[in-house]
Scaffold this active site. Sequence first.
Site, PDB file in Angstrom:
ATOM      1  N   LYS A  80       0.870  -1.170   0.000  1.00 12.80           N
ATOM      2  CA  LYS A  80       0.000   0.000   0.000  1.00 12.80           C
ATOM      3  C   LYS A  80       0.910   1.224   0.000  1.00 12.80           C
ATOM      4  O   LYS A  80       2.060   1.140   0.446  1.00 12.80           O
ATOM      5  CB  LYS A  80      -0.856   0.006   1.274  1.00 12.80           C
ATOM      6  CG  LYS A  80      -2.083   0.865   1.186  1.00 12.80           C
ATOM      7  CD  LYS A  80      -3.256   0.114   0.632  1.00 12.80           C
ATOM      8  CE  LYS A  80      -4.465   1.006   0.462  1.00 12.80           C
ATOM      9  NZ  LYS A  80      -5.600   0.275  -0.082  1.00 12.80           N
ATOM     10  N   GLY A 177     -24.671   3.029   3.554  1.00  7.99           N
ATOM     11  CA  GLY A 177     -23.790   3.553   2.496  1.00  7.99           C
ATOM     12  C   GLY A 177     -24.210   3.065   1.121  1.00  7.99           C
ATOM     13  O   GLY A 177     -24.192   1.872   0.842  1.00  7.99           O
ATOM     14  N   GLY A 179     -22.905   4.097  -1.953  1.00  8.08           N
ATOM     15  CA  GLY A 179     -21.964   4.598  -2.952  1.00  8.08           C
ATOM     16  C   GLY A 179     -21.798   3.585  -4.066  1.00  8.08           C
ATOM     17  O   GLY A 179     -22.705   2.805  -4.367  1.00  8.08           O
ATOM     18  N   VAL A 181     -20.183   0.768  -4.299  1.00  4.31           N
ATOM     19  CA  VAL A 181     -20.383  -0.645  -3.957  1.00  4.31           C
ATOM     20  C   VAL A 181     -21.769  -0.872  -3.346  1.00  4.31           C
ATOM     21  O   VAL A 181     -22.490  -1.799  -3.749  1.00  4.31           O
ATOM     22  CB  VAL A 181     -19.295  -1.135  -2.973  1.00  4.31           C
ATOM     23  CG1 VAL A 181     -19.503  -2.605  -2.665  1.00  4.31           C
ATOM     24  CG2 VAL A 181     -17.904  -0.920  -3.547  1.00  4.31           C
TER      25      VAL A 181
HETATM   26  P1  NAD Z   1     -18.111   5.448  -2.113  1.00  2.00           P
HETATM   27  O1  NAD Z   1     -17.327   6.633  -1.676  1.00  2.00           O
HETATM   28  O2  NAD Z   1     -18.551   5.337  -3.522  1.00  2.00           O
HETATM   29  O3  NAD Z   1     -19.414   5.304  -1.196  1.00  2.00           O
HETATM   30  C1  NAD Z   1     -19.452   5.497   0.175  1.00  2.00           C
HETATM   31  C2  NAD Z   1     -20.872   5.946   0.509  1.00  2.00           C
HETATM   32  O4  NAD Z   1     -21.006   5.997   1.926  1.00  2.00           O
HETATM   33  C3  NAD Z   1     -21.203   7.338  -0.021  1.00  2.00           C
HETATM   34  O5  NAD Z   1     -22.442   7.306  -0.713  1.00  2.00           O
HETATM   35  C4  NAD Z   1     -21.278   8.201   1.239  1.00  2.00           C
HETATM   36  O6  NAD Z   1     -22.212   9.250   1.122  1.00  2.00           O
HETATM   37  C5  NAD Z   1     -21.713   7.188   2.256  1.00  2.00           C
HETATM   38  N1  NAD Z   1     -21.397   7.515   3.653  1.00  2.00           N
HETATM   39  C6  NAD Z   1     -20.295   8.143   4.133  1.00  2.00           C
HETATM   40  N2  NAD Z   1     -20.388   8.233   5.475  1.00  2.00           N
HETATM   41  C7  NAD Z   1     -21.548   7.635   5.831  1.00  2.00           C
HETATM   42  C8  NAD Z   1     -22.192   7.400   7.057  1.00  2.00           C
HETATM   43  N3  NAD Z   1     -21.667   7.816   8.217  1.00  2.00           N
HETATM   44  N4  NAD Z   1     -23.388   6.741   7.063  1.00  2.00           N
HETATM   45  C9  NAD Z   1     -23.938   6.335   5.895  1.00  2.00           C
HETATM   46  N5  NAD Z   1     -23.373   6.547   4.688  1.00  2.00           N
HETATM   47  C10 NAD Z   1     -22.198   7.183   4.667  1.00  2.00           C
HETATM   48  O7  NAD Z   1     -17.235   4.177  -1.679  1.00  2.00           O
HETATM   49  P2  NAD Z   1     -17.346   2.716  -2.258  1.00  2.00           P
HETATM   50  O8  NAD Z   1     -16.363   2.563  -3.356  1.00  2.00           O
HETATM   51  O9  NAD Z   1     -18.781   2.368  -2.461  1.00  2.00           O
HETATM   52  O10 NAD Z   1     -16.768   1.890  -1.031  1.00  2.00           O
HETATM   53  C11 NAD Z   1     -17.548   1.682   0.133  1.00  2.00           C
HETATM   54  C12 NAD Z   1     -16.669   1.105   1.224  1.00  2.00           C
HETATM   55  O11 NAD Z   1     -16.128  -0.146   0.790  1.00  2.00           O
HETATM   56  C13 NAD Z   1     -15.465   1.986   1.578  1.00  2.00           C
HETATM   57  O12 NAD Z   1     -15.235   1.837   2.948  1.00  2.00           O
HETATM   58  C14 NAD Z   1     -14.327   1.365   0.792  1.00  2.00           C
HETATM   59  O13 NAD Z   1     -13.079   1.580   1.405  1.00  2.00           O
HETATM   60  C15 NAD Z   1     -14.704  -0.115   0.849  1.00  2.00           C
HETATM   61  N6  NAD Z   1     -14.193  -0.887  -0.296  1.00  2.00           N
HETATM   62  C16 NAD Z   1     -14.479  -0.502  -1.562  1.00  2.00           C
HETATM   63  C17 NAD Z   1     -14.011  -1.247  -2.638  1.00  2.00           C
HETATM   64  C18 NAD Z   1     -14.317  -0.849  -4.051  1.00  2.00           C
HETATM   65  O14 NAD Z   1     -14.091  -1.659  -4.953  1.00  2.00           O
HETATM   66  N7  NAD Z   1     -14.848   0.326  -4.291  1.00  2.00           N
HETATM   67  C19 NAD Z   1     -13.242  -2.402  -2.400  1.00  2.00           C
HETATM   68  C20 NAD Z   1     -12.990  -2.796  -1.080  1.00  2.00           C
HETATM   69  C21 NAD Z   1     -13.470  -2.022  -0.034  1.00  2.00           C
END
Ligand code: NAD
Length: 349
Positions: A80, A177, A179, A181
């Site tokens: 990382k 959340g 977002g 995912v």
């Molecule tokens: P993203 O930024 O697209 O979505 C995160 C969502 O969470 C956003 O819609 C945001 O408004 C919401 N959010 C933030 N704080 C919040 C809270 N307190 N309560 C409710 N909602 C809240 O991120 P993502 O890519 O969808 O990833 C989601 C999580 O999964 C992250 O923690 C990321 O590190 C982890 N992750 C993602 C991936 C990937 O492929 N994108 C892979 C492994 C892990």
Amino acid sequence: MSVIQEMGKYGHEQVVFVRDERVGLNAIIAVHNTVLGPALGGTRFWDYATEAEALFDVLRLSRGMTLKSAAAGLKLGGGKAVIIGDPQKLKSRDFFHVYGRFIDTLGGKYYTAEDVNISAADVEMMNEVTKYVSGTPAVSGNPSPFTARGVYMGLKAGASVKFGTDSLKGITVAVQGLGNVGYALCEHLRKEGAKLKVYDVNSAAMERAVKELGAVAVNPEELLATDCDIFAPCAMGAVFNGENINRLKCRLIAGAANNVLMDASVGDALNDMDILYLPDYIVNAGGVINCGIEIEDPNWRYDIDYVNTRVDKIYDTTLKIIALAKEKRISTSKAADEYAEGIVDANKK
Ligand code: NAD
């Protein structure tokens, strides 16, 4: 703080500090383990308050990547990188070229990719000066749909143990959340006939889920204690602690967010409460599988069906972890660590 002592604590192979005054680059690249193959892990761009905080983050996250890739069956190690500073002020093509050249000096021991505040476009700029990147739009691209698919497969495996069937029809899932995912996960769940309860700080995302997926919007204060079968944390880490878990009404927890348990004792407590927790790095490995295959085999031509087949193996891995935890009478989080560390140890020369 002694950096070498900290490296010893987590078992790191190499930690590189890089700096370029002209573009304002200050970064730490951590290669945790390369027993299974080159270390893969994204670069995080964050305005850390202190260097110690950045070091702690990069050491912890890179170790997590070793475990994630090993458990996912990838022939890759864990690494990382963190860039310290304000992404808004520092980002430029020149900046990413300087950073990319530092990555290049590691000669393929470490491959970088997207992470917080590092977009696919930023990785493409690094790729102009080094081949040691992964997940560019031209090859594997956006990891989120694969992460969502993997979480969905993990949930189904967990459901088969907890509810006696892996069908999620009629099962209520609370998703925190929506977002990249979280929303894609909701789409899988909806398609299978699950009932959705959702919360996102972004009200537009919630409205969309209500309108398009028939989800029920829940208040943030009520979310943790809402009646549901499954709780899926897909926003941020440290969601569950020793106190708030007593409010949970779910029987199964699994989501995309990393490090959702405040500490290891929370995993033990969930176990005692008979709530099945599926470790984050086991079920959220879909994204790293998607971009990892291209490093495992540089001659491979991107094939989405093959990627999906590999991602779907998360179902079996999840079952293995649950069985191991039962056999050894330990929490699933401890079982996941034992499983992943066992794979790395078995490959040590
Ligand atoms: P993203 O930024 O697209 O979505 C995160 C969502 O969470 C956003 O819609 C945001 O408004 C919401 N959010 C933030 N704080 C919040 C809270 N307190 N309560 C409710 N909602 C809240 O991120 P993502 O890519 O969808 O990833 C989601 C999580 O999964 C992250 O923690 C990321 O590190 C982890 N992750 C993602 C991936 C990937 O492929 N994108 C892979 C492994 C892990």
